[in-house]
Write an enzyme that holds these catalytic residues in place. Structure first.
Site, PDB file in Angstrom:
ATOM      1  N   TYR A  15      24.461  66.306  -5.066  1.00 36.16           N
ATOM      2  CA  TYR A  15      23.184  65.790  -5.594  1.00 36.16           C
ATOM      3  C   TYR A  15      22.139  65.631  -4.499  1.00 36.16           C
ATOM      4  O   TYR A  15      21.006  66.128  -4.620  1.00 36.16           O
ATOM      5  CB  TYR A  15      23.413  64.469  -6.344  1.00 36.16           C
ATOM      6  CG  TYR A  15      24.274  64.714  -7.561  1.00 36.16           C
ATOM      7  CD1 TYR A  15      23.705  65.104  -8.765  1.00 36.16           C
ATOM      8  CD2 TYR A  15      25.668  64.648  -7.481  1.00 36.16           C
ATOM      9  CE1 TYR A  15      24.490  65.395  -9.868  1.00 36.16           C
ATOM     10  CE2 TYR A  15      26.461  64.939  -8.580  1.00 36.16           C
ATOM     11  CZ  TYR A  15      25.869  65.313  -9.770  1.00 36.16           C
ATOM     12  OH  TYR A  15      26.639  65.614 -10.857  1.00 36.16           O
ATOM     13  N   GLY A 115      32.606  64.072 -14.645  1.00 32.20           N
ATOM     14  CA  GLY A 115      32.546  63.952 -16.095  1.00 32.20           C
ATOM     15  C   GLY A 115      31.150  64.090 -16.662  1.00 32.20           C
ATOM     16  O   GLY A 115      30.964  64.001 -17.883  1.00 32.20           O
ATOM     17  N   GLU A 356      33.972  53.007 -18.679  1.00 31.36           N
ATOM     18  CA  GLU A 356      33.826  54.287 -19.380  1.00 31.36           C
ATOM     19  C   GLU A 356      35.081  54.524 -20.221  1.00 31.36           C
ATOM     20  O   GLU A 356      36.199  54.324 -19.739  1.00 31.36           O
ATOM     21  CB  GLU A 356      33.625  55.324 -18.279  1.00 31.36           C
ATOM     22  CG  GLU A 356      34.035  56.708 -18.545  1.00 31.36           C
ATOM     23  CD  GLU A 356      34.114  57.503 -17.211  1.00 31.36           C
ATOM     24  OE1 GLU A 356      33.484  57.106 -16.206  1.00 31.36           O
ATOM     25  OE2 GLU A 356      34.811  58.510 -17.199  1.00 31.36           O
ATOM     26  N   HIS A 441      33.981  57.289  -7.012  1.00 30.60           N
ATOM     27  CA  HIS A 441      32.586  56.952  -6.685  1.00 30.60           C
ATOM     28  C   HIS A 441      32.428  56.424  -5.257  1.00 30.60           C
ATOM     29  O   HIS A 441      32.024  55.287  -5.059  1.00 30.60           O
ATOM     30  CB  HIS A 441      32.062  55.890  -7.663  1.00 30.60           C
ATOM     31  CG  HIS A 441      32.072  56.301  -9.097  1.00 30.60           C
ATOM     32  ND1 HIS A 441      31.954  55.392 -10.138  1.00 30.60           N
ATOM     33  CD2 HIS A 441      32.160  57.516  -9.685  1.00 30.60           C
ATOM     34  CE1 HIS A 441      31.986  56.032 -11.292  1.00 30.60           C
ATOM     35  NE2 HIS A 441      32.122  57.324 -11.051  1.00 30.60           N
ATOM     36  N   GLY A 469      25.021  59.951  -1.374  1.00 30.84           N
ATOM     37  CA  GLY A 469      25.637  58.691  -1.782  1.00 30.84           C
ATOM     38  C   GLY A 469      25.981  57.746  -0.644  1.00 30.84           C
ATOM     39  O   GLY A 469      26.294  56.575  -0.897  1.00 30.84           O
ATOM     40  N   ASN A 479      28.128  54.743 -13.166  1.00 34.37           N
ATOM     41  CA  ASN A 479      28.430  56.026 -12.528  1.00 34.37           C
ATOM     42  C   ASN A 479      27.216  56.427 -11.687  1.00 34.37           C
ATOM     43  O   ASN A 479      26.085  56.308 -12.149  1.00 34.37           O
ATOM     44  CB  ASN A 479      28.728  57.072 -13.599  1.00 34.37           C
ATOM     45  CG  ASN A 479      29.670  56.525 -14.660  1.00 34.37           C
ATOM     46  OD1 ASN A 479      29.327  55.570 -15.346  1.00 34.37           O
ATOM     47  ND2 ASN A 479      30.836  57.092 -14.779  1.00 34.37           N
TER      48      ASN A 479
HETATM   49  P1  FDA Z   1      28.727  65.301  -3.165  1.00 32.30           P
HETATM   50  O1  FDA Z   1      30.103  64.879  -2.838  1.00 32.30           O
HETATM   51  O2  FDA Z   1      28.394  65.624  -4.565  1.00 32.30           O
HETATM   52  O3  FDA Z   1      28.357  66.603  -2.313  1.00 32.30           O
HETATM   53  C1  FDA Z   1      28.667  66.740  -0.952  1.00 32.30           C
HETATM   54  C2  FDA Z   1      28.856  68.223  -0.643  1.00 32.30           C
HETATM   55  O4  FDA Z   1      28.868  68.403   0.773  1.00 32.30           O
HETATM   56  C3  FDA Z   1      30.165  68.795  -1.159  1.00 32.30           C
HETATM   57  O5  FDA Z   1      29.902  69.983  -1.868  1.00 32.30           O
HETATM   58  C4  FDA Z   1      30.987  69.044   0.100  1.00 32.30           C
HETATM   59  O6  FDA Z   1      31.863  70.152  -0.008  1.00 32.30           O
HETATM   60  C5  FDA Z   1      29.914  69.290   1.139  1.00 32.30           C
HETATM   61  N1  FDA Z   1      30.292  68.940   2.516  1.00 32.30           N
HETATM   62  C6  FDA Z   1      30.896  67.800   2.946  1.00 32.30           C
HETATM   63  N2  FDA Z   1      31.047  67.815   4.273  1.00 32.30           N
HETATM   64  C7  FDA Z   1      30.528  68.984   4.717  1.00 32.30           C
HETATM   65  C8  FDA Z   1      30.406  69.579   6.001  1.00 32.30           C
HETATM   66  N3  FDA Z   1      30.824  68.959   7.126  1.00 32.30           N
HETATM   67  N4  FDA Z   1      29.846  70.816   6.089  1.00 32.30           N
HETATM   68  C9  FDA Z   1      29.418  71.461   4.968  1.00 32.30           C
HETATM   69  N5  FDA Z   1      29.509  70.934   3.726  1.00 32.30           N
HETATM   70  C10 FDA Z   1      30.055  69.713   3.599  1.00 32.30           C
HETATM   71  N6  FDA Z   1      29.472  60.316 -11.135  1.00 32.30           N
HETATM   72  C11 FDA Z   1      28.662  60.107 -12.199  1.00 32.30           C
HETATM   73  O7  FDA Z   1      27.528  59.647 -12.052  1.00 32.30           O
HETATM   74  N7  FDA Z   1      29.127  60.417 -13.457  1.00 32.30           N
HETATM   75  C12 FDA Z   1      30.384  60.897 -13.679  1.00 32.30           C
HETATM   76  O8  FDA Z   1      30.765  61.187 -14.828  1.00 32.30           O
HETATM   77  C13 FDA Z   1      31.235  61.078 -12.557  1.00 32.30           C
HETATM   78  N8  FDA Z   1      32.544  61.501 -12.713  1.00 32.30           N
HETATM   79  C14 FDA Z   1      33.292  61.859 -11.609  1.00 32.30           C
HETATM   80  C15 FDA Z   1      34.535  62.464 -11.771  1.00 32.30           C
HETATM   81  C16 FDA Z   1      35.243  62.926 -10.663  1.00 32.30           C
HETATM   82  C17 FDA Z   1      36.591  63.571 -10.851  1.00 32.30           C
HETATM   83  C18 FDA Z   1      34.683  62.774  -9.360  1.00 32.30           C
HETATM   84  C19 FDA Z   1      35.395  63.269  -8.139  1.00 32.30           C
HETATM   85  C20 FDA Z   1      33.442  62.163  -9.200  1.00 32.30           C
HETATM   86  C21 FDA Z   1      32.737  61.693 -10.311  1.00 32.30           C
HETATM   87  N9  FDA Z   1      31.484  61.118 -10.175  1.00 32.30           N
HETATM   88  C22 FDA Z   1      30.717  60.839 -11.275  1.00 32.30           C
HETATM   89  C23 FDA Z   1      30.905  60.852  -8.837  1.00 32.30           C
HETATM   90  C24 FDA Z   1      29.830  61.868  -8.424  1.00 32.30           C
HETATM   91  O9  FDA Z   1      30.304  63.189  -8.610  1.00 32.30           O
HETATM   92  C25 FDA Z   1      29.474  61.605  -6.966  1.00 32.30           C
HETATM   93  O10 FDA Z   1      28.953  60.289  -6.877  1.00 32.30           O
HETATM   94  C26 FDA Z   1      28.423  62.586  -6.447  1.00 32.30           C
HETATM   95  O11 FDA Z   1      28.873  63.914  -6.531  1.00 32.30           O
HETATM   96  C27 FDA Z   1      28.042  62.264  -5.013  1.00 32.30           C
HETATM   97  O12 FDA Z   1      26.911  63.041  -4.663  1.00 32.30           O
HETATM   98  P2  FDA Z   1      26.555  63.316  -3.156  1.00 32.30           P
HETATM   99  O13 FDA Z   1      25.285  64.089  -3.126  1.00 32.30           O
HETATM  100  O14 FDA Z   1      26.610  62.035  -2.416  1.00 32.30           O
HETATM  101  O15 FDA Z   1      27.755  64.194  -2.554  1.00 32.30           O
END
Ligand code: FDA
Length: 504
Positions: A15, A115, A356, A441, A469, A479
């Site tokens: 995100y 989700g 949820e 999360h 995040g 969420n």
């Molecule tokens: P996010 O983790 O999305 O992105 C980080 C990216 O950076 C990744 O693609 C990673 O591979 C990359 N990366 C990391 N280190 C790196 C490096 N050194 N070099 C290059 N790339 C690198 N939230 C919600 O609001 N509603 C929901 O329904 C859900 N449900 C849910 C289910 C499951 C199974 C999970 C795992 C998570 C959720 N979440 C959620 C949480 C939500 O997905 C989460 O909060 C966000 O993806 C976080 O967004 P960010 O931008 O912080 O990082």
């Protein structure tokens, strides 16, 4: 300028990274997005991009030999996890001593595996957690913008009430009501028109075919279909996948220098490149961004970074649990994987919980009601740098999860007593009713207004920004991705208006 120099680089494509990439591209700034995961666009031998949850293959998880699903057992049987070949699969489980964290890997980050629940936090709690952020522009401008861009919508209620695919949610709603608890519809980014066609048999099933944590082949508006598609459409943004940023430093002229390992699908490093940029946006997520900054501070590469880097982490009070229903209360062999309803008891002054109503899409009747509870756990943890392993370690202890479990138990004891039901003890690998050792999360590590200014500008370094995040101090009550997206929009609007981005 050399081929490896870009005015702006974005690390990560979840995100925070996706919002940064779009707004940089729209501003006409040539931008490189570095993502350690793959681009999920090409079908595998079975004709599908993603594998299913019930027959996982190498595409399911990030370099594991066996899948590590959140629900690990059923009737205590190890029937869920499967052996797989290590591969850059879409879901990772990063394990620390007291907590495992699930994250998405690939272009789109968490949006590929989550989700899709898109909730705007209650204003009062948002203000409590992020007092340095003016609420009016958030609630008037940035939350609506984020919801529109992400494609958040609510399930059509007439269809919800009539479809077998949401029996599980209606059952859980009725049981909450018996305990005097309020339920609410929660918006989602899944395309509900598509889901209705899945149910009618006129579209290939995805949410109705047990797809979610290892990716949805259809229906979900993940970031690769929204922000990232728009970012690429500006013509200014380049994506480089299977590229993991290992180190950051700053050259004497203020240019940022990134050390980037390019890996192949076996995980072998095939090349290590240096990429330079004037402005650097960190969107690697709570774990990724915090690790990069902590390593840079502790190795002396960016010594002016604040002592606040690495602090303020929490798992949004996540606890998962299941309840066992009576035989006359089936939850359905057919369950949509996309949650659309929650028990909302956040306004409870002593025990706020937002739970949820989650599916258990086993394909057979289980009589289980499953929940992901978000609780107000005040505990926070710190990351420390392990120099020998060159990694960040999260120092969360199991005892710190106790407030989350107590809050969830207080609420669901009420539901059980009103319905004369009990918990399920067979779902999480041992006899625990509450899964308190993993979270979905991860939040914090580089908290807004502490390790950065009030807009995500990293303290001590011009031209270095955090947009993900890691800015949120451990808890947001719902969420989190709508909040992450809205804060990133706010940061980009301010930074592009005030800072010499790409030309510093
Ligand atoms: P996010 O983790 O999305 O992105 C980080 C990216 O950076 C990744 O693609 C990673 O591979 C990359 N990366 C990391 N280190 C790196 C490096 N050194 N070099 C290059 N790339 C690198 N939230 C919600 O609001 N509603 C929901 O329904 C859900 N449900 C849910 C289910 C499951 C199974 C999970 C795992 C998570 C959720 N979440 C959620 C949480 C939500 O997905 C989460 O909060 C966000 O993806 C976080 O967004 P960010 O931008 O912080 O990082």
């Amino acid at each position: 300028e050399s081929a490896d120099h870009f005015p702006a680089v974005v690390i990560g494509s979840g995100y925070g990274g996706a919002v940064a990439a779009l707004r940089l591209g729209e501003a006409g700034i040539r931008t490189l997005v570095l993502e350690m995961g793959r681009l999920w666009d090409a079908p595998g031998p079975d004709g599908r991009v993603y594998c299913s949850m019930t027959a996982p293959d190498q595409r399911s998880m990030w370099f594991k030999r066996r899948t590590e699903a959140p629900l690990s057992t059923f009737l205590w049987l190890d029937v869920i996890n499967k052996d797989i070949t290590p591969y850059p699969g879409v879901l990772d489980r990063v394990s620390y001593p007291g907590m495992s964290v699930y994250v998405g890997r690939g272009v789109g980050g968490g949006s590929l595996v989550n989700g899709g629940i898109a909730v705007t936090p209650p204003r009062s709690y948002f203000q409590q957690m992020l007092p340095q952020v003016a609420a009016d522009p958030m609630y008037d401008t940035y939350f609506p913008l984020a919801n529109r861009m992400l494609g958040a919508a609510t399930v059509p209620s007439a269809w919800f009430e009539s479809t077998e695919w949401y029996t599980y949610a209606r059952v859980a709603r009725a049981q909450a009501a018996k305990a005097g608890l309020k339920t609410v519809f929660v918006p989602n980014v899944y395309d509900f028109d598509y889901m209705r066609r899945e149910a009618d048999g006129t579209a290939t099933k995805s949410a109705l075919a047990q797809e979610v944590i290892y990716g949805n082949n259809f229906g979900k508006r993940s970031l690769d279909k929204t922000y990232i598609a728009a970012a690429l459409g500006t013509g200014q943004v380049t994506l480089q996948t299977l590229s993991r940023v290992r180190a950051l430093r700053r050259a004497p002229d203020g240019t940022y220098v990134l050390t980037v390992d390019r890996v192949d699908t076996t995980g072998a490093v095939v090349a290590t490149d240096e990429i330079t940029c004037r402005s650097l946006f960190l969107g690697a997520g709570s774990l990724g961004t915090t690790e990069l900054l902590l390593r840079a501070r502790e190795t002396g590469a960016l010594p002016e970074l604040s002592a606040e880097v690495g602090r303020g982490w929490g798992g949004n009070g996540n606890v998962m649990l299941g309840r066992a229903n009576h035989v006359w209360n089936p939850t359905g062999a057919h369950q949509s994987t996309i949650p659309v309803m929650a028990i909302d008891d956040w306004s409870n002054a002593t025990n706020p919980v937002f739970a949820e109503i989650a599916p258990l899409p086993a394909g057979l009747e289980t009589w289980v009601s499953l929940y992901l509870a978000i609780t107000r756990n005040p505990e926070r943890a710190t990351f420390t740098y392990d120099a020998a392993k060159d990694t960040a370690v999260l120092n969360w202890t199991r005892a710190q999860s106790a407030p989350s479990v107590a809050a969830a138990k207080a609420l669901f004891d009420r539901v059980n007593s009103a319905n004369v039901t009990i918990y399920r003890y067979d779902l999480f690998g041992d006899t625990r009713a509450f899964a308190d050792d993993f979270c979905y999360h991860p939040l914090g590590g580089c908290v807004l207004g502490r390790a950065t200014d009030a807009y995500g500008r990293v303290t001590g370094y011009d031209g270095l920004y955090v947009t993900d995040g890691s800015l949120i101090p451990g808890s947001i009550g719902v969420n989190p991705f709508v909040t992450i997206t809205a804060l990133a929009e706010r940061t980009m609007a301010r930074v592009l208006a005030e800072d010499p981005v790409g030309r510093r």
